[in-house]
Design a protein around this motif. Structure first.
Motif, short mmCIF file in Angstrom:
data_model
loop_
_atom_site.label_atom_id
_atom_site.label_comp_id
_atom_site.label_asym_id
_atom_site.label_seq_id
_atom_site.Cartn_x
_atom_site.Cartn_y
_atom_site.Cartn_z
N HIS A 17 0.84 -1.21 0.00
CA HIS A 17 0.00 0.00 0.00
C HIS A 17 0.86 1.25 0.00
CE1 HIS A 17 -3.38 2.66 0.79
NE2 HIS A 17 -2.66 3.22 1.75
N ALA A 18 1.91 1.26 0.82
CA ALA A 18 2.80 2.42 0.87
C ALA A 18 3.48 2.64 -0.48
CB ALA A 18 3.85 2.23 1.97
N ALA A 19 3.91 1.55 -1.11
CA ALA A 19 4.54 1.66 -2.43
C ALA A 19 3.54 2.13 -3.47
CB ALA A 19 5.15 0.31 -2.84
N ALA A 20 2.28 1.69 -3.35
CA ALA A 20 1.24 2.11 -4.29
C ALA A 20 0.98 3.61 -4.18
CB ALA A 20 -0.05 1.33 -4.03
N VAL A 21 0.93 4.12 -2.96
CA VAL A 21 0.74 5.57 -2.77
C VAL A 21 1.91 6.34 -3.38
CG1 VAL A 21 0.59 7.41 -1.05
CG2 VAL A 21 -0.71 5.29 -0.73
N ALA A 22 3.12 5.80 -3.19
CA ALA A 22 4.30 6.45 -3.77
C ALA A 22 4.21 6.47 -5.29
CB ALA A 22 5.57 5.74 -3.31
N MET A 23 3.70 5.39 -5.89
CA MET A 23 3.54 5.34 -7.35
C MET A 23 2.49 6.35 -7.82
SD MET A 23 5.65 3.54 -9.01
CE MET A 23 4.77 3.91 -10.52
N LEU A 24 1.41 6.48 -7.07
CA LEU A 24 0.38 7.47 -7.43
C LEU A 24 0.95 8.88 -7.35
CD1 LEU A 24 -2.76 5.93 -5.67
CD2 LEU A 24 -2.15 5.83 -8.09
N GLU A 25 1.81 9.11 -6.39
CA GLU A 25 2.49 10.41 -6.32
C GLU A 25 3.42 10.60 -7.51
OE1 GLU A 25 4.41 10.18 -2.55
OE2 GLU A 25 2.71 11.00 -1.43
N ALA A 26 4.10 9.51 -7.92
CA ALA A 26 5.04 9.59 -9.04
C ALA A 26 4.36 9.94 -10.35
CB ALA A 26 5.80 8.28 -9.19
N VAL A 27 3.08 9.54 -10.49
CA VAL A 27 2.35 9.87 -11.72
C VAL A 27 1.53 11.15 -11.55
CG1 VAL A 27 2.30 7.49 -12.53
CG2 VAL A 27 0.40 8.34 -11.15
N ARG A 28 1.89 11.94 -10.56
CA ARG A 28 1.36 13.29 -10.36
C ARG A 28 -0.13 13.33 -9.99
NH1 ARG A 28 6.12 13.29 -10.81
NH2 ARG A 28 7.44 14.65 -12.04
N ILE A 29 -0.56 12.37 -9.19
CA ILE A 29 -1.92 12.42 -8.66
C ILE A 29 -1.88 13.20 -7.35
CG2 ILE A 29 -3.78 11.07 -7.61
CD1 ILE A 29 -3.38 8.96 -9.67
N PRO A 30 -2.59 14.33 -7.24
CA PRO A 30 -2.57 15.10 -6.00
C PRO A 30 -3.28 14.36 -4.86
CG PRO A 30 -4.18 16.01 -7.54
CD PRO A 30 -3.43 14.94 -8.28
N GLU A 31 -2.83 14.61 -3.64
CA GLU A 31 -3.40 13.94 -2.46
C GLU A 31 -3.46 12.44 -2.68
OE1 GLU A 31 -6.64 16.39 -0.38
OE2 GLU A 31 -6.95 16.85 -2.52
N ALA A 32 -2.32 11.87 -3.03
CA ALA A 32 -2.28 10.47 -3.44
C ALA A 32 -2.80 9.52 -2.36
CB ALA A 32 -0.84 10.09 -3.82
N ALA A 33 -2.50 9.79 -1.10
CA ALA A 33 -2.95 8.89 -0.03
C ALA A 33 -4.48 8.83 0.02
CB ALA A 33 -2.38 9.34 1.30
N ARG A 34 -5.14 10.00 -0.19
CA ARG A 34 -6.60 10.01 -0.17
C ARG A 34 -7.17 9.37 -1.42
NH1 ARG A 34 -10.75 13.49 -1.85
NH2 ARG A 34 -9.27 15.01 -2.69
N ARG A 35 -6.56 9.67 -2.57
CA ARG A 35 -7.05 9.10 -3.83
C ARG A 35 -6.88 7.59 -3.85
NH1 ARG A 35 -10.36 12.83 -6.02
NH2 ARG A 35 -9.31 14.85 -6.29
N ALA A 36 -5.85 7.07 -3.17
CA ALA A 36 -5.63 5.63 -3.13
C ALA A 36 -6.80 4.89 -2.49
CB ALA A 36 -4.34 5.31 -2.38
N ARG A 37 -7.57 5.58 -1.64
CA ARG A 37 -8.72 4.96 -0.97
C ARG A 37 -10.01 5.10 -1.76
NH1 ARG A 37 -6.15 7.76 3.27
NH2 ARG A 37 -7.77 9.39 3.24
N GLN A 38 -9.94 5.78 -2.91
CA GLN A 38 -11.14 6.00 -3.71
C GLN A 38 -11.29 4.94 -4.80
OE1 GLN A 38 -10.63 10.13 -4.96
NE2 GLN A 38 -11.97 10.80 -3.31
#
Length: 328
Positions: A129-150
């Motif tokens: 999960h932590a690595a997934a949030v980091a990947m979402l940040e790497a692809v420029r998704i804002p508020e990646a931790a919150r978006r990961a739960r959507q």
């Protein structure tokens, strides 16, 4: 020239149908160097997506695949299904055309990115999960931790496409296939997604196979281009050279049909007359001959894909076309 991450030679795909065997790809060959982008171009039905699915090993059982597919020198076309599954996601990955239908609506964005990390890298749920949030940040998704739960329906089209890119790149594959990665996105988001792919390719050395019908995208983002028509390669070579000096009438037609901002006001777009032939009963010889303004008698025989200039090949009996185009 970089070493080839992917080498495809004489790729042929035949489907078993009620009308009998249907060959939809016929001898497709191309190389994909590490750290570079090769574009597959052609109108709908030319075989671009089938080629990508064949490379990934995702065609249905009704498809018979022949030819050579080498991933960093290793032949993978004949590998058992279980070994192909281990390669997909880890060494090769694909961004599909429509993220809303490719993402699972029952799982969050973070869960879908983390799945590849758990499967291929053996991470536990917390680390994945932590690595997934980091990947979402790497692809420029804002508020990646919150978006990961959507869930996918809670994200915009551009964000869903970025989630698809994060899934594809989670395990840092050597080859990334992007099948029309900006379909149905507005032009601003298209530019952002393509720039992101360029940035990630430059940072990781991943080789990108970009499937598109947009020659503007090819001009801005591809190093090499392979123009396909009716299941065969019509022309291939350095993107800048092919676009500046096309040597196949089909490529000439595609370029003529592209809108230009620097042309005279009121200029009508050129068209490629006719339609793609029925592959169940293709014309003999050159498959483009029924639509070609330059056809001659010898077009009833199959043209070889021959070198016109260093690295630039065209399957046309009349190539090079320079004098013909000047006269026209």
């Amino acid at each position: 020239m970089s070493a080839s991450a992917l080498e495809v030679r004489d790729l042929a795909v035949t489907f078993a149908t009620e009308r009998g065997p249907l060959r939809v790809l016929d001898g497709i060959s191309f190389s994909l160097p590490a750290g570079r982008t090769v574009a597959l171009v052609g109108e709908s039905g030319c075989g671009k997506s089938v080629a990508s699915l064949a490379v990934m090993g995702l065609l249905p059982p009704s498809a018979k695949v022949a030819g050579t597919i080498r991933l960093e020198g290793r032949e993978i076309a004949e590998l058992p299904p279980e070994e192909r599954r281990r390669i997909r996601g880890a060494e090769m990955a694909m961004i599909f055309q429509e993220p809303m239908t490719s993402l699972n609506p029952a799982f969050t964005a973070g869960e879908q990115v983390a799945e590849a990390l758990r499967l291929h890298q053996g991470l536990d749920r917390a680390r994945a999960h932590a690595a997934a949030v980091a990947m979402l940040e790497a692809v420029r998704i804002p508020e990646a931790a919150r978006r990961a739960r959507q869930y996918p329906h809670q994200l915009s089209g551009g964000m869903r496409q970025r989630v698809m890119i994060a899934m594809a790149l989670a395990c840092r594959p050597r080859v990334l296939i992007a099948d029309e990665p900006t379909t149905a996105l507005d032009v601003t988001v298209q530019a952002q997604i393509l720039a992101l792919l360029d940035e990630l390719r430059g940072g990781t050395g991943t080789a990108v196979l970009l499937i598109t019908h947009d020659l503007g995208v090819v001009a801005d983002h591809a190093d090499e281009v392979v123009v396909m028509y009716a299941g065969r390669v019509a022309e291939s070579g350095p993107a800048a050279q092919v676009l500046a000096m096309p040597q196949h009438p089909y490529t000439v037609g595609l370029l003529g049909a592209a809108p230009r901002l620097d042309g005279p006001r009121g200029t009508r777009l050129a068209t490629v007359e006719g339609t793609v032939p029925d592959l169940a009963n293709p014309p003999e010889g050159c498959r483009f001959k029924t639509r070609c303004p330059f056809r001659i008698a010898v077009c009833d025989t199959v043209p070889a894909l021959r070198e016109i200039a260093p690295g630039h090949r065209a399957a046309c009996h009349r190539a090079p076309l320079d004098q013909i185009l000047e006269a026209a």
